[in-house]
Design a protein around this motif. Structure first.
Motif, PDB file in Angstrom:
ATOM      1  N   ASN A 580      37.051 -36.388  35.997  1.00  0.00           N
ATOM      2  CA  ASN A 580      36.046 -35.998  36.982  1.00  0.00           C
ATOM      3  C   ASN A 580      36.079 -34.480  37.183  1.00  0.00           C
ATOM      4  O   ASN A 580      37.064 -33.815  36.839  1.00  0.00           O
ATOM      5  N   ASP A 581      35.015 -33.962  37.761  1.00  0.00           N
ATOM      6  CA  ASP A 581      34.933 -32.529  38.043  1.00  0.00           C
ATOM      7  C   ASP A 581      36.121 -32.105  38.903  1.00  0.00           C
ATOM      8  O   ASP A 581      36.445 -32.739  39.907  1.00  0.00           O
ATOM      9  N   GLY A 582      36.787 -31.033  38.493  1.00  0.00           N
ATOM     10  CA  GLY A 582      37.925 -30.506  39.238  1.00  0.00           C
ATOM     11  C   GLY A 582      39.269 -30.872  38.655  1.00  0.00           C
ATOM     12  O   GLY A 582      40.290 -30.289  39.043  1.00  0.00           O
ATOM     13  N   TYR A 583      39.299 -31.816  37.700  1.00  0.00           N
ATOM     14  CA  TYR A 583      40.564 -32.302  37.145  1.00  0.00           C
ATOM     15  C   TYR A 583      40.622 -32.050  35.636  1.00  0.00           C
ATOM     16  O   TYR A 583      39.603 -31.923  34.962  1.00  0.00           O
ATOM     17  N   ARG A 584      41.877 -32.000  35.143  1.00  0.00           N
ATOM     18  CA  ARG A 584      42.102 -31.890  33.700  1.00  0.00           C
ATOM     19  C   ARG A 584      43.556 -32.195  33.405  1.00  0.00           C
ATOM     20  O   ARG A 584      44.419 -32.072  34.285  1.00  0.00           O
ATOM     21  N   THR A 585      43.840 -32.581  32.178  1.00  0.00           N
ATOM     22  CA  THR A 585      45.216 -32.787  31.740  1.00  0.00           C
ATOM     23  C   THR A 585      46.032 -31.520  31.979  1.00  0.00           C
ATOM     24  O   THR A 585      45.555 -30.408  31.737  1.00  0.00           O
ATOM     25  N   SER A 586      47.265 -31.678  32.418  1.00  0.00           N
ATOM     26  CA  SER A 586      48.095 -30.527  32.769  1.00  0.00           C
ATOM     27  C   SER A 586      48.527 -29.754  31.526  1.00  0.00           C
ATOM     28  O   SER A 586      48.570 -30.275  30.412  1.00  0.00           O
ATOM     29  N   TRP A 587      48.891 -28.500  31.760  1.00  0.00           N
ATOM     30  CA  TRP A 587      49.342 -27.644  30.679  1.00  0.00           C
ATOM     31  C   TRP A 587      50.560 -28.237  29.975  1.00  0.00           C
ATOM     32  O   TRP A 587      50.659 -28.195  28.746  1.00  0.00           O
ATOM     33  N   ASN A 588      51.503 -28.799  30.728  1.00  0.00           N
ATOM     34  CA  ASN A 588      52.711 -29.362  30.127  1.00  0.00           C
ATOM     35  C   ASN A 588      52.408 -30.609  29.305  1.00  0.00           C
ATOM     36  O   ASN A 588      52.931 -30.783  28.201  1.00  0.00           O
ATOM     37  N   SER A 589      51.571 -31.469  29.843  1.00  0.00           N
ATOM     38  CA  SER A 589      51.332 -32.752  29.197  1.00  0.00           C
ATOM     39  C   SER A 589      50.628 -32.599  27.854  1.00  0.00           C
ATOM     40  O   SER A 589      50.876 -33.368  26.923  1.00  0.00           O
ATOM     41  N   ILE A 590      49.765 -31.596  27.738  1.00  0.00           N
ATOM     42  CA  ILE A 590      49.013 -31.371  26.497  1.00  0.00           C
ATOM     43  C   ILE A 590      49.941 -31.271  25.300  1.00  0.00           C
ATOM     44  O   ILE A 590      49.627 -31.761  24.206  1.00  0.00           O
ATOM     45  N   LEU A 591      51.098 -30.647  25.499  1.00  0.00           N
ATOM     46  CA  LEU A 591      52.039 -30.418  24.403  1.00  0.00           C
ATOM     47  C   LEU A 591      53.282 -31.302  24.522  1.00  0.00           C
ATOM     48  O   LEU A 591      54.387 -30.921  24.147  1.00  0.00           O
ATOM     49  N   GLY A 592      53.097 -32.499  25.061  1.00  0.00           N
ATOM     50  CA  GLY A 592      54.182 -33.466  25.079  1.00  0.00           C
ATOM     51  C   GLY A 592      55.249 -33.211  26.114  1.00  0.00           C
ATOM     52  O   GLY A 592      56.388 -33.659  25.958  1.00  0.00           O
ATOM     53  N   GLY A 593      54.902 -32.508  27.195  1.00  0.00           N
ATOM     54  CA  GLY A 593      55.869 -32.215  28.245  1.00  0.00           C
ATOM     55  C   GLY A 593      55.650 -33.066  29.488  1.00  0.00           C
ATOM     56  O   GLY A 593      54.688 -33.832  29.592  1.00  0.00           O
ATOM     57  N   PHE A 594      56.547 -32.905  30.459  1.00  0.00           N
ATOM     58  CA  PHE A 594      56.533 -33.694  31.685  1.00  0.00           C
ATOM     59  C   PHE A 594      56.662 -32.761  32.887  1.00  0.00           C
ATOM     60  O   PHE A 594      56.972 -31.572  32.751  1.00  0.00           O
ATOM     61  N   SER A 595      56.446 -33.319  34.055  1.00  0.00           N
ATOM     62  CA  SER A 595      56.673 -32.607  35.310  1.00  0.00           C
ATOM     63  C   SER A 595      57.058 -33.636  36.363  1.00  0.00           C
ATOM     64  O   SER A 595      56.737 -34.823  36.234  1.00  0.00           O
ATOM     65  N   PRO A 596      57.746 -33.232  37.419  1.00  0.00           N
ATOM     66  CA  PRO A 596      58.182 -34.198  38.432  1.00  0.00           C
ATOM     67  C   PRO A 596      57.020 -34.910  39.115  1.00  0.00           C
ATOM     68  O   PRO A 596      57.142 -36.068  39.506  1.00  0.00           O
ATOM     69  N   ASP A 597      55.887 -34.210  39.289  1.00  0.00           N
ATOM     70  CA  ASP A 597      54.741 -34.796  39.982  1.00  0.00           C
ATOM     71  C   ASP A 597      53.587 -35.010  39.010  1.00  0.00           C
ATOM     72  O   ASP A 597      53.383 -34.223  38.076  1.00  0.00           O
ATOM     73  N   ILE A 598      52.809 -36.043  39.276  1.00  0.00           N
ATOM     74  CA  ILE A 598      51.642 -36.311  38.436  1.00  0.00           C
ATOM     75  C   ILE A 598      50.567 -35.251  38.676  1.00  0.00           C
ATOM     76  O   ILE A 598      50.001 -34.695  37.731  1.00  0.00           O
ATOM     77  N   PHE A 599      50.278 -34.965  39.934  1.00  0.00           N
ATOM     78  CA  PHE A 599      49.235 -34.009  40.298  1.00  0.00           C
ATOM     79  C   PHE A 599      49.846 -32.682  40.745  1.00  0.00           C
ATOM     80  O   PHE A 599      50.903 -32.655  41.382  1.00  0.00           O
ATOM     81  N   ALA A 600      49.166 -31.606  40.426  1.00  0.00           N
ATOM     82  CA  ALA A 600      49.577 -30.277  40.899  1.00  0.00           C
ATOM     83  C   ALA A 600      48.363 -29.361  40.894  1.00  0.00           C
ATOM     84  O   ALA A 600      47.414 -29.553  40.117  1.00  0.00           O
ATOM     85  N   ASP A 601      48.381 -28.362  41.774  1.00  0.00           N
ATOM     86  CA  ASP A 601      47.329 -27.352  41.753  1.00  0.00           C
ATOM     87  C   ASP A 601      47.385 -26.577  40.439  1.00  0.00           C
ATOM     88  O   ASP A 601      48.459 -26.337  39.892  1.00  0.00           O
ATOM     89  N   ASN A 602      46.219 -26.194  39.955  1.00  0.00           N
ATOM     90  CA  ASN A 602      46.160 -25.312  38.792  1.00  0.00           C
ATOM     91  C   ASN A 602      46.185 -23.870  39.279  1.00  0.00           C
ATOM     92  O   ASN A 602      45.203 -23.379  39.829  1.00  0.00           O
ATOM     93  N   LEU A 603      47.295 -23.204  39.068  1.00  0.00           N
ATOM     94  CA  LEU A 603      47.465 -21.822  39.523  1.00  0.00           C
ATOM     95  C   LEU A 603      47.349 -20.816  38.385  1.00  0.00           C
ATOM     96  O   LEU A 603      47.629 -19.635  38.577  1.00  0.00           O
ATOM     97  N   ASP A 604      46.949 -21.286  37.227  1.00  0.00           N
ATOM     98  CA  ASP A 604      46.672 -20.385  36.109  1.00  0.00           C
ATOM     99  C   ASP A 604      45.297 -19.747  36.331  1.00  0.00           C
ATOM    100  O   ASP A 604      44.392 -20.378  36.877  1.00  0.00           O
TER     101      ASP A 604
END
Length: 664
Positions: A580-604
């Motif tokens: 949906n508008d406003g969302y996208r796959t995270s930077w980490n997940s794109i390259l096979g990475g993980f993060s503690p939380d599913i959702f996070a603000d995009n600060l890039d």
């Protein structure tokens, strides 16, 4: 029509110009016909309509008044290599096989870039420290299907393609081409800058898109090495580097830079133009040529010097970026050197804090001015022709929409009134400059001429990228992916800590999810009779995914890729997520990475995006002819061009011509 049947049909009708009907009437029509296509990457329907209402796009308005404007259905997913491939072959990924920026080899689980592949020589002679190839290596365009310009080439219709995306190396016939998005720099990356600095601690320590090299002055002088390509003619393929010397004035913010036979005296804040550098591979006998330019960020008290990515020299290309060599030399001789890497704007340098906002915008201005010069050069050549086609690509709206959406979206986490006040007009400025290009067309061409077809199109629109979603973490928390320990959620390495024996699905790429299928993936465990149910369950759960910060649904749609497409394209994903508008796959997940939380603000600072559901970001078509086809789409562009020249395409073309109803 399957591939085998298509090949039988091709054999039955012969090859070359006799493959499809092209009678004397069609040849006569083509001899008078001119098609001018401007590819404006990322041109958005909503912004265009807004700027039209405000009277900011007078030349666009004139063209619409003569013909029309329509939104075009974009690709699923709306990624540029996918969308431009849809345009090229007149079909979807089922035909051309490009599904994402990143694919993976299921047998090895190794990721690879979707548009092209470079394979070294299979036979090598080892002589001391050297490894001499006995057969040529292979540079391969991975896009399948027949691009529309190949039909024109078969019929000797004069054709020029300037920077068609996903066309590296150039493919589709003996015509004038220079490759676009997907073209690497000389180091093999897609835009790797170098920053020499006396204060490396002032910049991020772990950056992507470039390299930071610490330096230290001895008195007023420093010597350094500029890294270049790897020497594939030597064992272990060491990196080749060339020396640079810099002398710093003791008082004034001025330096003297010497690199090979070039010498520059530069003030702080000053750029060089393009210049050629040569990297020796075998002494002075074999060298590789590239081009680059230098920017002096600061001189006192701390020194920082930016060197652009080393681009491939279009006049003596180290890789097949032009067709023919004569065309590459002509471009360089008449216009000087220019960016040959796929996307010239150095967005990573802005995101990583190497450039300030204003430094980046100065470079973006240079890029557009350079492209404008080349565009008018091609206009002049096209104007002298009696017939033919010119395609010309401009990246500025796309790249700067990525970087400055945060200045126009009050809901974005990086938005502020101050930012908007300084940079809120950046995007409208690029739209009005493109409108100025169109003004030049209106001065040179009579758009009421029935023999002239003018098409201005984008590959997708744009939206805000406010929230990032780590799909691999979501798969883990919902039991579809297993980890060796909870600490793996802190890792950004490629699938580090994944327990493949207990993993059913994984995310790689911007929109793609794959099943860990037994007999296909290297460590697959999902049985074939489980696959359909697993894909359905994943789709249903993703469609129900809600952002806890806003209670908004994150996913608009999920496409399950049919088995028939996997039969033709084994690298195809199993599911494609339409955000949906406003969302996208995270930077980490794109390259096979993980993060503690599913959702996070995009600060890039990469704050706008289009890798969402296609309904959110339709493409656009503006033409001097009425667009009458209902529900037009990107894959209708190829058959439209062919129809303008009286050419019937193959049965693999899925689209229909835009200017007639029920054509095919």
């Amino acid at each position: 029509m399957n591939r085998r049947r298509f090949l039988r049909t091709a054999f039955a009708f012969g090859v070359g110009a006799t493959l499809f009907p092209y009678n004397a009437f069609s040849r006569a029509a083509a001899a008078r016909k001119k098609v001018l296509m401007l590819g404006i990457d990322g041109m958005d329907v909503r912004l265009t309509e807004q700027f039209l209402r405000q009277g900011r796009l007078p030349n666009v308005q004139k063209i619409i008044a003569r013909g029309g404007m329509a939104p075009l259905a974009t690709s699923m997913p709306p990624q540029s290599p996918v969308a431009w491939s849809n345009i090229a072959v007149g079909g979807t990924p089922a035909i051309h096989g490009i599904y994402d920026f990143i694919h993976r080899d299921p047998a090895t689980m190794s990721p690879f870039l979707s548009m092209s592949r470079v394979t070294p020589s299979a036979r090598v002679l080892h002589l001391g420290e050297y490894a001499i190839p006995l057969t040529a290596g292979k540079t391969e365009n991975l896009q399948q299907g027949k691009p529309f310009w190949a039909y024109l080439a078969e019929r000797d219709i004069p054709t020029t393609l300037f920077k068609m995306p996903a066309n590296f190396p150039c493919r589709g016939g003996d015509i004038e081409m220079i490759s676009g998005m997907g073209t690497p720099d000389l180091r093999g990356g897609y835009g790797n800058f170098t920053l020499f600095t006396t204060t490396p601690e002032s910049f991020p320590q772990d950056i992507s898109g470039g390299r930071i090299i610490p330096v230290a002055f001895e008195g007023n002088q420093v010597s350094m090495l500029l890294p270049g390509p790897r020497n594939t003619l030597k064992k272990e393929t060491p990196e080749v580097a060339i020396p640079i010397s810099v002398w710093r004035d003791r008082i004034n913010p001025v330096v003297r830079v010497v690199i090979q036979d070039h010498e520059f005296v530069l003030k702080q804040g000053e750029w060089t133009g393009w210049f050629r550098v040569e990297f020796p591979m075998i002494g002075s006998l074999v060298n590789v040529k590239g081009i680059c330019k230098i920017y002096i960020k600061s001189v006192h008290p701390h020194f920082s010097m930016y060197v652009s990515p080393i681009n491939i020299d279009p006049s003596e290309p180290a890789l097949p970026i032009v067709s023919s060599e004569k065309y590459g030399k002509l471009l360089a001789e008449e216009n000087g050197f220019f960016y040959t890497q796929g996307l010239p704007e150095d967005t990573k340098a802005l995101s990583e804090g190497i450039f300030t906002e204003d430094e980046y915008l100065e470079l973006a201005r240079q890029v557009l001015e350079e492209r404008k010069k080349l565009l008018f050069f091609e206009f002049e050549r096209f104007n002298r022709r009696e017939s033919g086609m010119l395609f010309f690509y401009v990246s500025s709206i796309d790249q700067n929409s990525h970087m400055y959406w945060r200045a126009i979206d009050p809901k974005h986490p990086q938005y502020s009134p101050e930012l908007s006040g300084h940079y809120g007009d950046i995007l409208v400025g690029y739209y009005t400059q493109v409108d100025g290009f169109l003004g030049q067309i209106l001065e040179q061409y009579d758009i009421s001429d029935p023999n002239l077809t003018l098409m201005i199109m984008s590959d997708h629109g744009f939206g805000s990228f406010r929230r990032q979603v780590n799909v691999n973490t979501w798969l883990y928390e919902n039991g579809y992916l297993a980890l060796s320990g909870a600490d793996a959620l802190e890792r950004n390495d490629y699938f580090s800590g994944v327990n493949w024996k207990r993993t059913g699905a994984y995310n790689l790429g911007i929109n793609s999810i794959y099943l860990n299928l037994k007999g296909r993936e290297k460590q697959g465990v999902v049985l074939e009779n489980q696959a359909a149910g697993l894909k359905t369950a994943l789709r249903e759960e993703l469609m129900a995914l809600v952002d806890p910060a806003s209670d908004e649904r994150a996913v608009a749609d999920v496409r399950i890729v049919p088995d028939a497409e996997h039969a033709r394209h084994p690298h195809a994903p199993d599911l494609i997520v339409g955000w949906n508008d406003g969302y996208r796959t995270s930077w980490n997940s794109i390259l096979g990475g993980f993060s503690p939380d599913i959702f996070a603000d995009n600060l890039d600072k990469w704050s706008g995006d289009h890798c969402v559901d296609p309904s959110v970001v339709p493409a656009i078509m503006i033409s001097n002819k009425p667009i009458v086809k209902p529900q037009p789409a990107l894959w209708d562009i190829a058959p439209t061009v062919l129809q303008e020249f009286g050419i019937e395409g193959s049965e693999e073309i899925e689209g229909e011509a835009l200017y007639t109803v029920g054509s095919g």
